[in-house]
Design a protein around this motif. Sequence first.
Motif, PDB file in Angstrom:
ATOM      1  N   ALA A 124      -3.823  17.068  -8.371  1.00 21.70           N
ATOM      2  CA  ALA A 124      -2.852  16.553  -7.395  1.00 21.70           C
ATOM      3  C   ALA A 124      -3.528  16.309  -6.041  1.00 21.70           C
ATOM      4  O   ALA A 124      -3.277  15.295  -5.380  1.00 21.70           O
ATOM      5  CB  ALA A 124      -1.697  17.535  -7.233  1.00 21.70           C
ATOM      6  N   PHE A 125      -4.411  17.231  -5.643  1.00 23.92           N
ATOM      7  CA  PHE A 125      -5.128  17.065  -4.372  1.00 23.92           C
ATOM      8  C   PHE A 125      -6.034  15.841  -4.416  1.00 23.92           C
ATOM      9  O   PHE A 125      -6.075  15.039  -3.456  1.00 23.92           O
ATOM     10  CB  PHE A 125      -5.946  18.316  -4.068  1.00 23.92           C
ATOM     11  CG  PHE A 125      -6.760  18.205  -2.809  1.00 23.92           C
ATOM     12  CD1 PHE A 125      -6.196  18.472  -1.575  1.00 23.92           C
ATOM     13  CD2 PHE A 125      -8.097  17.815  -2.855  1.00 23.92           C
ATOM     14  CE1 PHE A 125      -6.937  18.352  -0.408  1.00 23.92           C
ATOM     15  CE2 PHE A 125      -8.844  17.692  -1.702  1.00 23.92           C
ATOM     16  CZ  PHE A 125      -8.260  17.970  -0.475  1.00 23.92           C
ATOM     17  N   TYR A 185       0.828  -1.211   0.000  1.00 25.84           N
ATOM     18  CA  TYR A 185       0.000   0.000   0.000  1.00 25.84           C
ATOM     19  C   TYR A 185       0.861   1.261   0.000  1.00 25.84           C
ATOM     20  O   TYR A 185       0.569   2.234  -0.711  1.00 25.84           O
ATOM     21  CB  TYR A 185      -0.919   0.003   1.220  1.00 25.84           C
ATOM     22  CG  TYR A 185      -2.145  -0.878   1.086  1.00 25.84           C
ATOM     23  CD1 TYR A 185      -2.381  -1.618  -0.068  1.00 25.84           C
ATOM     24  CD2 TYR A 185      -3.077  -0.969   2.115  1.00 25.84           C
ATOM     25  CE1 TYR A 185      -3.497  -2.414  -0.192  1.00 25.84           C
ATOM     26  CE2 TYR A 185      -4.208  -1.762   1.998  1.00 25.84           C
ATOM     27  CZ  TYR A 185      -4.407  -2.491   0.849  1.00 25.84           C
ATOM     28  OH  TYR A 185      -5.527  -3.270   0.714  1.00 25.84           O
ATOM     29  N   ILE A 186       1.920   1.247   0.809  1.00 23.08           N
ATOM     30  CA  ILE A 186       2.803   2.420   0.883  1.00 23.08           C
ATOM     31  C   ILE A 186       3.503   2.644  -0.460  1.00 23.08           C
ATOM     32  O   ILE A 186       3.608   3.783  -0.935  1.00 23.08           O
ATOM     33  CB  ILE A 186       3.835   2.238   2.013  1.00 23.08           C
ATOM     34  CG1 ILE A 186       3.122   2.269   3.378  1.00 23.08           C
ATOM     35  CG2 ILE A 186       4.895   3.337   1.963  1.00 23.08           C
ATOM     36  CD1 ILE A 186       4.017   1.911   4.532  1.00 23.08           C
ATOM     37  N   VAL A 187       3.972   1.561  -1.071  1.00 23.59           N
ATOM     38  CA  VAL A 187       4.642   1.662  -2.374  1.00 23.59           C
ATOM     39  C   VAL A 187       3.678   2.197  -3.423  1.00 23.59           C
ATOM     40  O   VAL A 187       4.038   3.053  -4.251  1.00 23.59           O
ATOM     41  CB  VAL A 187       5.208   0.291  -2.796  1.00 23.59           C
ATOM     42  CG1 VAL A 187       5.674   0.330  -4.255  1.00 23.59           C
ATOM     43  CG2 VAL A 187       6.365  -0.114  -1.883  1.00 23.59           C
ATOM     44  N   LEU A 188       2.433   1.735  -3.412  1.00 23.83           N
ATOM     45  CA  LEU A 188       1.441   2.217  -4.373  1.00 23.83           C
ATOM     46  C   LEU A 188       1.172   3.707  -4.190  1.00 23.83           C
ATOM     47  O   LEU A 188       1.022   4.445  -5.182  1.00 23.83           O
ATOM     48  CB  LEU A 188       0.136   1.424  -4.220  1.00 23.83           C
ATOM     49  CG  LEU A 188       0.172  -0.032  -4.703  1.00 23.83           C
ATOM     50  CD1 LEU A 188      -1.120  -0.749  -4.344  1.00 23.83           C
ATOM     51  CD2 LEU A 188       0.424  -0.099  -6.209  1.00 23.83           C
ATOM     52  N   PHE A 189       1.124   4.159  -2.931  1.00 21.71           N
ATOM     53  CA  PHE A 189       0.916   5.589  -2.693  1.00 21.71           C
ATOM     54  C   PHE A 189       2.113   6.392  -3.198  1.00 21.71           C
ATOM     55  O   PHE A 189       1.950   7.464  -3.786  1.00 21.71           O
ATOM     56  CB  PHE A 189       0.705   5.848  -1.204  1.00 21.71           C
ATOM     57  CG  PHE A 189       0.424   7.292  -0.879  1.00 21.71           C
ATOM     58  CD1 PHE A 189      -0.834   7.822  -1.084  1.00 21.71           C
ATOM     59  CD2 PHE A 189       1.425   8.118  -0.396  1.00 21.71           C
ATOM     60  CE1 PHE A 189      -1.101   9.164  -0.804  1.00 21.71           C
ATOM     61  CE2 PHE A 189       1.175   9.451  -0.113  1.00 21.71           C
ATOM     62  CZ  PHE A 189      -0.095   9.977  -0.331  1.00 21.71           C
ATOM     63  N   ILE A 190       3.327   5.862  -2.990  1.00 25.51           N
ATOM     64  CA  ILE A 190       4.532   6.550  -3.476  1.00 25.51           C
ATOM     65  C   ILE A 190       4.507   6.648  -5.003  1.00 25.51           C
ATOM     66  O   ILE A 190       4.862   7.679  -5.588  1.00 25.51           O
ATOM     67  CB  ILE A 190       5.799   5.819  -2.989  1.00 25.51           C
ATOM     68  CG1 ILE A 190       5.936   5.960  -1.468  1.00 25.51           C
ATOM     69  CG2 ILE A 190       7.044   6.372  -3.685  1.00 25.51           C
ATOM     70  CD1 ILE A 190       7.059   5.146  -0.871  1.00 25.51           C
ATOM     71  N   ALA A 230       3.103  18.122  -6.145  1.00 22.58           N
ATOM     72  CA  ALA A 230       2.889  18.759  -7.451  1.00 22.58           C
ATOM     73  C   ALA A 230       3.660  20.066  -7.548  1.00 22.58           C
ATOM     74  O   ALA A 230       4.255  20.379  -8.589  1.00 22.58           O
ATOM     75  CB  ALA A 230       1.387  19.003  -7.659  1.00 22.58           C
ATOM     76  N   LEU A 231       3.659  20.853  -6.468  1.00 24.30           N
ATOM     77  CA  LEU A 231       4.416  22.117  -6.461  1.00 24.30           C
ATOM     78  C   LEU A 231       5.910  21.870  -6.620  1.00 24.30           C
ATOM     79  O   LEU A 231       6.611  22.626  -7.306  1.00 24.30           O
ATOM     80  CB  LEU A 231       4.138  22.886  -5.161  1.00 24.30           C
ATOM     81  CG  LEU A 231       2.731  23.497  -5.036  1.00 24.30           C
ATOM     82  CD1 LEU A 231       2.523  24.052  -3.632  1.00 24.30           C
ATOM     83  CD2 LEU A 231       2.546  24.604  -6.074  1.00 24.30           C
ATOM     84  N   LEU A 232       6.393  20.800  -5.984  1.00 23.52           N
ATOM     85  CA  LEU A 232       7.814  20.448  -6.154  1.00 23.52           C
ATOM     86  C   LEU A 232       8.110  20.129  -7.617  1.00 23.52           C
ATOM     87  O   LEU A 232       9.177  20.486  -8.144  1.00 23.52           O
ATOM     88  CB  LEU A 232       8.163  19.246  -5.272  1.00 23.52           C
ATOM     89  CG  LEU A 232       8.184  19.499  -3.760  1.00 23.52           C
ATOM     90  CD1 LEU A 232       8.416  18.198  -3.000  1.00 23.52           C
ATOM     91  CD2 LEU A 232       9.260  20.518  -3.401  1.00 23.52           C
ATOM     92  N   GLY A 233       7.169  19.445  -8.286  1.00 24.65           N
ATOM     93  CA  GLY A 233       7.358  19.141  -9.702  1.00 24.65           C
ATOM     94  C   GLY A 233       7.294  20.390 -10.565  1.00 24.65           C
ATOM     95  O   GLY A 233       8.089  20.564 -11.500  1.00 24.65           O
ATOM     96  N   ILE A 278       4.706   9.913  -7.351  1.00 23.41           N
ATOM     97  CA  ILE A 278       5.637  10.094  -8.479  1.00 23.41           C
ATOM     98  C   ILE A 278       4.872  10.560  -9.714  1.00 23.41           C
ATOM     99  O   ILE A 278       5.333  11.429 -10.465  1.00 23.41           O
ATOM    100  CB  ILE A 278       6.389   8.772  -8.758  1.00 23.41           C
ATOM    101  CG1 ILE A 278       7.319   8.435  -7.588  1.00 23.41           C
ATOM    102  CG2 ILE A 278       7.186   8.870 -10.060  1.00 23.41           C
ATOM    103  CD1 ILE A 278       7.987   7.073  -7.694  1.00 23.41           C
ATOM    104  N   PHE A 279       3.687   9.988  -9.904  1.00 28.28           N
ATOM    105  CA  PHE A 279       2.840  10.401 -11.028  1.00 28.28           C
ATOM    106  C   PHE A 279       2.433  11.865 -10.878  1.00 28.28           C
ATOM    107  O   PHE A 279       2.457  12.639 -11.849  1.00 28.28           O
ATOM    108  CB  PHE A 279       1.606   9.497 -11.081  1.00 28.28           C
ATOM    109  CG  PHE A 279       0.622   9.887 -12.128  1.00 28.28           C
ATOM    110  CD1 PHE A 279       0.904   9.720 -13.479  1.00 28.28           C
ATOM    111  CD2 PHE A 279      -0.610  10.431 -11.768  1.00 28.28           C
ATOM    112  CE1 PHE A 279      -0.008  10.090 -14.457  1.00 28.28           C
ATOM    113  CE2 PHE A 279      -1.529  10.804 -12.736  1.00 28.28           C
ATOM    114  CZ  PHE A 279      -1.231  10.626 -14.084  1.00 28.28           C
ATOM    115  N   VAL A 280       2.078  12.269  -9.659  1.00 27.73           N
ATOM    116  CA  VAL A 280       1.711  13.665  -9.397  1.00 27.73           C
ATOM    117  C   VAL A 280       2.903  14.589  -9.661  1.00 27.73           C
ATOM    118  O   VAL A 280       2.759  15.668 -10.247  1.00 27.73           O
ATOM    119  CB  VAL A 280       1.214  13.830  -7.940  1.00 27.73           C
ATOM    120  CG1 VAL A 280       1.090  15.307  -7.564  1.00 27.73           C
ATOM    121  CG2 VAL A 280      -0.123  13.132  -7.752  1.00 27.73           C
TER     122      VAL A 280
END
Length: 268
Positions: free
Chosen positions: A42-43, A9-14, A242-245, A18-20
């Motif tokens: 992103a939210f 689950y944690i990996v999927l959220f990460i 998203a802001l970091l991206g 990454i997609f965001v």
Amino acid sequence: MDIVIALIYIVLFIIMMIFVFSIGMIRNYMPKREIVLVLVVAFLIGAIGGAFFLEPIYEELPQMMSTVEKNVPGNEETMYLDLSSSINMNELNDNLSKTEGFVSLKETAITIPLWKLNDKEVEYFNYVLKNIDSHFKNYNVTKDGKLQIELEDNYSSYDALKSFSDWYKLVYGGSISYAQVHAELVVSSSSIEDFQKILLDYGVVPSKMEGPVQSTINDTNTSMLPSTHFVLITGAVGVVVALLGIYYDSFGVFSRRFRRFMREKRKR
């Protein structure tokens, strides 16, 4: 929750973050007004990912925190039990005492339901109960017809119910059809699940638990955020990613300028 599932689950959220981040990076190729849309997306992705992947782990946090207390040698939990008088207490005590981690089982009181009492009947039962059995430690009679009798140490609920039933039959000519037995079961903290399974076989669920494990669970539950707030925070994490991206190139330029400035400063 299984540790492997939690890690997945944690990996999927990460991966979702990454997609965001990637969406944020391609913002430079979009019209400037589209930045709001990027942040909204992103939210939503962060909130959805948090609700599906992180919230189940978050809800298991009290149990995970209590695992430490379960493994501390010497820790004990007290289970407060409300049992039907039809349960064979000798058999239950025998099964519990044979289980590793058993400390003690103490019958503390009995509750006998009667009928709605008037003031005179309440006064009468309060007067007569002290004379029925000397092992009745204390008692409380209410107008709704509940007689709660505390028992002396090492005095069984069976003997207490027999004393009252014999008196009741002599005075009223009837029999007691139901009563509730209250008991305290003390066990090792590491063996809680084993005893809960045994009790469940008898249709019994502890009405309350006290001890280091339960205190940890209660304290953790108290400090935890409501599910809605937690999901909103994961949505905010998505916005930050998203802001970091979006400003990744700016951060890169600033980082290179800062490193160049530090090198020149050292040369001086």
